[in-house]
Design a protein around this motif. Structure first.
Motif, PDB file in Angstrom:
ATOM      1  N   LEU A   1      -3.220  -0.766  -5.359  1.00 32.96           N
ATOM      2  CA  LEU A   1      -3.911  -0.246  -6.645  1.00 32.96           C
ATOM      3  C   LEU A   1      -4.112   1.069  -6.899  1.00 32.96           C
ATOM      4  O   LEU A   1      -3.638   1.850  -6.080  1.00 32.96           O
ATOM      5  N   PRO A   2      -3.863   1.177  -8.228  1.00 26.73           N
ATOM      6  CA  PRO A   2      -3.930   2.571  -8.666  1.00 26.73           C
ATOM      7  C   PRO A   2      -5.097   3.407  -8.087  1.00 26.73           C
ATOM      8  O   PRO A   2      -6.041   3.087  -7.998  1.00 26.73           O
ATOM      9  N   PHE A   3      -4.708   4.676  -7.722  1.00 28.87           N
ATOM     10  CA  PHE A   3      -5.565   5.631  -7.146  1.00 28.87           C
ATOM     11  C   PHE A   3      -5.907   5.508  -5.528  1.00 28.87           C
ATOM     12  O   PHE A   3      -6.927   5.993  -5.145  1.00 28.87           O
ATOM     13  N   GLN A   4      -5.567   4.236  -5.110  1.00 25.30           N
ATOM     14  CA  GLN A   4      -5.575   3.967  -3.774  1.00 25.30           C
ATOM     15  C   GLN A   4      -4.681   4.927  -2.977  1.00 25.30           C
ATOM     16  O   GLN A   4      -3.877   5.484  -3.506  1.00 25.30           O
ATOM     17  N   THR A   5      -4.771   5.129  -1.812  1.00 24.32           N
ATOM     18  CA  THR A   5      -3.984   6.032  -0.956  1.00 24.32           C
ATOM     19  C   THR A   5      -2.839   5.192  -0.477  1.00 24.32           C
ATOM     20  O   THR A   5      -2.883   3.978  -0.167  1.00 24.32           O
ATOM     21  N   CYS A   6      -1.637   5.658  -0.642  1.00 19.34           N
ATOM     22  CA  CYS A   6      -0.308   5.017  -0.513  1.00 19.34           C
ATOM     23  C   CYS A   6      -0.215   4.582   0.835  1.00 19.34           C
ATOM     24  O   CYS A   6      -0.218   5.535   1.792  1.00 19.34           O
ATOM     25  N   PRO A   7       0.106   3.248   1.083  1.00 17.07           N
ATOM     26  CA  PRO A   7      -0.136   2.882   2.774  1.00 17.07           C
ATOM     27  C   PRO A   7       1.523   3.284   3.163  1.00 17.07           C
ATOM     28  O   PRO A   7       1.534   3.329   4.767  1.00 17.07           O
ATOM     29  N   ARG A   8       2.430   3.361   2.515  1.00 14.01           N
ATOM     30  CA  ARG A   8       3.749   3.605   3.147  1.00 14.01           C
ATOM     31  C   ARG A   8       4.711   4.401   2.177  1.00 14.01           C
ATOM     32  O   ARG A   8       4.612   3.987   0.801  1.00 14.01           O
ATOM     33  N   SER A   9       5.552   5.136   2.380  1.00 12.13           N
ATOM     34  CA  SER A   9       6.369   5.974   1.775  1.00 12.13           C
ATOM     35  C   SER A   9       7.555   4.956   1.009  1.00 12.13           C
ATOM     36  O   SER A   9       8.084   4.247   1.903  1.00 12.13           O
ATOM     37  N   GLY A  10       7.875   5.114  -0.085  1.00 13.59           N
ATOM     38  CA  GLY A  10       8.908   4.378  -0.668  1.00 13.59           C
ATOM     39  C   GLY A  10       8.979   4.416  -2.309  1.00 13.59           C
ATOM     40  O   GLY A  10       8.193   5.114  -2.938  1.00 13.59           O
ATOM     41  N   ARG A  11       9.589   3.545  -2.780  1.00 13.07           N
ATOM     42  CA  ARG A  11       9.548   3.196  -4.241  1.00 13.07           C
ATOM     43  C   ARG A  11       8.681   2.008  -4.384  1.00 13.07           C
ATOM     44  O   ARG A  11       8.852   0.928  -3.794  1.00 13.07           O
ATOM     45  N   TRP A  12       8.047   2.136  -5.506  1.00 11.13           N
ATOM     46  CA  TRP A  12       7.070   1.116  -5.711  1.00 11.13           C
ATOM     47  C   TRP A  12       7.278   0.869  -7.191  1.00 11.13           C
ATOM     48  O   TRP A  12       7.722   1.595  -8.157  1.00 11.13           O
ATOM     49  N   VAL A  13       6.943  -0.392  -7.686  1.00 11.04           N
ATOM     50  CA  VAL A  13       7.143  -0.853  -9.063  1.00 11.04           C
ATOM     51  C   VAL A  13       5.795  -1.439  -9.470  1.00 11.04           C
ATOM     52  O   VAL A  13       4.983  -1.957  -8.671  1.00 11.04           O
ATOM     53  N   ALA A  14       5.510  -1.413 -10.879  1.00  8.87           N
ATOM     54  CA  ALA A  14       4.530  -1.992 -11.430  1.00  8.87           C
ATOM     55  C   ALA A  14       4.897  -2.877 -12.566  1.00  8.87           C
ATOM     56  O   ALA A  14       5.247  -2.205 -13.585  1.00  8.87           O
ATOM     57  N   ASN A  15       4.602  -4.152 -12.459  1.00 10.60           N
ATOM     58  CA  ASN A  15       5.213  -4.978 -13.560  1.00 10.60           C
ATOM     59  C   ASN A  15       4.498  -4.822 -14.718  1.00 10.60           C
ATOM     60  O   ASN A  15       5.057  -5.058 -15.984  1.00 10.60           O
ATOM     61  N   HIS A  16       3.277  -4.516 -14.713  1.00  7.20           N
ATOM     62  CA  HIS A  16       2.109  -4.444 -15.942  1.00  7.20           C
ATOM     63  C   HIS A  16       2.640  -3.240 -16.656  1.00  7.20           C
ATOM     64  O   HIS A  16       2.185  -3.075 -17.805  1.00  7.20           O
ATOM     65  N   LEU A  17       3.418  -2.384 -16.064  1.00  3.78           N
ATOM     66  CA  LEU A  17       3.737  -1.078 -16.808  1.00  3.78           C
ATOM     67  C   LEU A  17       5.327  -1.064 -17.250  1.00  3.78           C
ATOM     68  O   LEU A  17       5.945  -0.138 -17.072  1.00  3.78           O
ATOM     69  N   GLY A  18       5.673  -2.202 -17.650  1.00  2.00           N
ATOM     70  CA  GLY A  18       7.049  -2.262 -17.949  1.00  2.00           C
ATOM     71  C   GLY A  18       8.152  -2.134 -16.975  1.00  2.00           C
ATOM     72  O   GLY A  18       9.086  -1.401 -16.951  1.00  2.00           O
ATOM     73  N   ASN A  19       7.675  -2.571 -15.722  1.00  2.00           N
ATOM     74  CA  ASN A  19       8.705  -2.555 -14.453  1.00  2.00           C
ATOM     75  C   ASN A  19       8.866  -1.051 -13.976  1.00  2.00           C
ATOM     76  O   ASN A  19       9.934  -0.653 -13.565  1.00  2.00           O
ATOM     77  N   GLN A  20       8.001  -0.125 -14.354  1.00  2.00           N
ATOM     78  CA  GLN A  20       7.921   1.344 -14.129  1.00  2.00           C
ATOM     79  C   GLN A  20       7.990   1.482 -12.714  1.00  2.00           C
ATOM     80  O   GLN A  20       7.246   0.734 -11.717  1.00  2.00           O
ATOM     81  N   ILE A  21       9.099   2.383 -12.082  1.00  2.00           N
ATOM     82  CA  ILE A  21       9.367   2.634 -10.595  1.00  2.00           C
ATOM     83  C   ILE A  21       8.959   4.210 -10.268  1.00  2.00           C
ATOM     84  O   ILE A  21       9.404   4.928 -10.931  1.00  2.00           O
TER      85      ILE A  21
ATOM     86  N   MET B   1      -1.822   6.547  -5.251  1.00  2.00           N
ATOM     87  CA  MET B   1      -1.101   5.746  -6.157  1.00  2.00           C
ATOM     88  C   MET B   1      -1.089   6.359  -7.696  1.00  2.00           C
ATOM     89  O   MET B   1      -2.363   6.395  -7.857  1.00  2.00           O
ATOM     90  N   PRO B   2      -0.178   6.210  -8.475  1.00  2.44           N
ATOM     91  CA  PRO B   2      -0.399   6.652  -9.954  1.00  2.44           C
ATOM     92  C   PRO B   2      -1.387   5.689 -10.619  1.00  2.44           C
ATOM     93  O   PRO B   2      -1.240   4.323 -10.310  1.00  2.44           O
ATOM     94  N   GLY B   3      -1.956   5.997 -11.682  1.00 11.42           N
ATOM     95  CA  GLY B   3      -2.577   5.157 -12.801  1.00 11.42           C
ATOM     96  C   GLY B   3      -1.649   4.843 -13.884  1.00 11.42           C
ATOM     97  O   GLY B   3      -0.450   5.060 -13.629  1.00 11.42           O
ATOM     98  N   PRO B   4      -2.273   4.221 -14.946  1.00 15.08           N
ATOM     99  CA  PRO B   4      -3.730   3.799 -14.996  1.00 15.08           C
ATOM    100  C   PRO B   4      -4.141   2.723 -14.124  1.00 15.08           C
ATOM    101  O   PRO B   4      -3.341   1.911 -13.796  1.00 15.08           O
ATOM    102  N   GLU B   5      -5.193   2.326 -14.194  1.00 12.68           N
ATOM    103  CA  GLU B   5      -6.046   1.320 -13.553  1.00 12.68           C
ATOM    104  C   GLU B   5      -5.246  -0.085 -14.146  1.00 12.68           C
ATOM    105  O   GLU B   5      -5.316  -1.230 -13.750  1.00 12.68           O
TER     106      GLU B   5
END
Length: 399
Positions: free
Chosen positions: A349-369, A378-382
């Motif tokens: 979730l946003p603002f949690q500590t990233c558990p693993r290095s790599g590329r992450w995608v957010a479907n709710h943010l227009g598939n932002q990577i 992890m980046p926001g917004p919530e």
């Protein structure tokens, strides 16, 4: 080398929804009152001779059975080449006539559901697509029927009994070749743009059926293969014979939590009393793995993709599809049967500590990577503009 496996700790459907409902439900960014992805119970069956009048009449019985149970919910849909719209009693009667009066060399196609437009994911639905007589005789093509019921049906014995009653009714009424059922991420009729969300949810939750292209799975069953394993696996007589006959299937699947029922031309195999989401903390889904151990030889080792091609986003292309259908294979299964990649299905979730290095995608943010290092936030917004909880999914782990 000894591998460490997580214990099986299943979540009830109620617990799963309380814990993950925010991830499983998506609102339309342009209209937050419209749900475009929702979790539900589904059943999909493939049957023979869908062009023939007797089978069309049987299909009408299934249509009427669903209407008799949930008719007060069924306010929209479409048939043949018409557009989605709100359905009156007159419109529903036109559907009924379409099923039994269409020429055998034309397809019957209908959708009846609670959504009155093609952009909303339904909670109640029955739909079908039959094939033409010419194609049935020449190529042995199959027709299909699919139904959807709300997730809440999985949370009570009464709801589960209603689900089973309609599934068994269809299997008894139609000449079923095979099928499957369980929890699924349901998309709108206009589903293409939401397939990346279906993909990410299926990577995260192994119990979710991928069925936006369910109508195309007839190709597997026509070729003598099944799709995969889920809560319900329905095997027609040709598949039962490939496994050595009904008695052999019953003996090999003899376990207290596995139920087998003969319905018409098919065996209904149910793996566990209720369907499983397959969240990470549940561990390997033992009932599904047990059934898969017996039936995995019926899968197509060279099967094609479950999604259409979408440039720039992850979806179920051939390799990803083969890995997914083999998700219940045990760790020592041959690599060509496919096993999930390490880290796949991980979320944060946003603002949690990233558990693993790599590329992450957010479907709710227009598939932002984004690229995030382990230990960073992890980046926001919530939440997205539509009010959806933003969830980041790991798509490629840094080496």
């Amino acid at each position: 080398m000894t591998s460490i496996t997580m214990p099986f700790s299943p979540l009830t459907p109620t617990e799963a929804m309380e814990r993950y409902g925010h991830e499983l439900t998506f609102a339309d960014p342009s209209d937050d009152s419209r749900i475009v992805v929702r979790p539900a119970l589904i059943g999909t069956l493939f049957f023979e001779r869908g062009s023939q009048p007797a089978i069309r009449q049987a299909l009408l019985h299934c249509f009427d059975k669903f209407r008799a149970s949930y008719g007060d919910k069924l306010s929209g849909g479409r048939m043949a080449d018409t557009k989605y719209s709100r359905k009156t009693i007159k419109g529903i009667e036109s559907m009924r006539q379409h099923i039994v009066s269409t020429d055998i060399n034309r397809t019957v196609e209908f959708v009846l559901c609670d959504a009155v437009n093609h952009m909303t994911a339904p909670e109640y639905l029955v739909k079908s697509l039959t094939k033409q007589n010419l194609l049935e005789e020449k190529y042995g093509v199959l027709s299909y029927i699919k139904f959807i019921l709300p997730w809440s049906f999985a949370e009570s014995e009464q709801g589960l009994a209603q689900y089973h009653a309609f599934m068994s009714f269809c299997c008894t009424t139609l000449p079923v070749r095979g099928g499957y059922g369980g929890l699924s991420a349901v998309l709108p009729y206009d589903f293409d743009r939401y397939m990346p969300m279906e993909y990410q949810l299926a990577q995260r939750f192994t119990g979710l059926e991928v069925d936006s292209w369910g109508f195309a799975e007839n190709r597997q069953f026509e070729a003598g293969y099944i799709k995969s394993t889920n809560w319900y696996t329905i095997l027609g007589e040709p598949f039962v014979e490939k496994l050595g006959g009904e008695q052999t299937v019953r003996e090999r699947l003899a376990r207290e939590d596995i139920d087998i029922e003969r319905c018409g031309n098919a065996l209904i195999i149910r793996a566990g009393r209720f369907p499983l989401l397959g969240a990470p903390e549940e561990g390997p889904l033992d009932p599904y793995i047990f059934v898969n151990r017996v039936i995995k030889g019926l899968r197509n080792p060279l099967r094609k993709s479950m999604h259409s091609y979408m440039e720039g986003v992850e979806s179920f292309a051939e390799e990803e599809t083969r890995r997914w259908v083999a998700r219940f294979d045990e760790p020592d299964a041959p690599m060509d049967e496919g096993t999930p990649q390490a880290g796949r299905g991980m979320s944060a979730l946003p603002f949690q500590t990233c558990p693993r290095s790599g590329r992450w995608v957010a479907n709710h943010l227009g598939n932002q990577i984004v690229h995030v290092k382990a230990g960073d936030f992890m980046p926001g917004p919530e939440r997205s503009d539509a009010g959806n909880q933003v969830v980041w999914y790991l798509i490629h782990e840094a080496q």
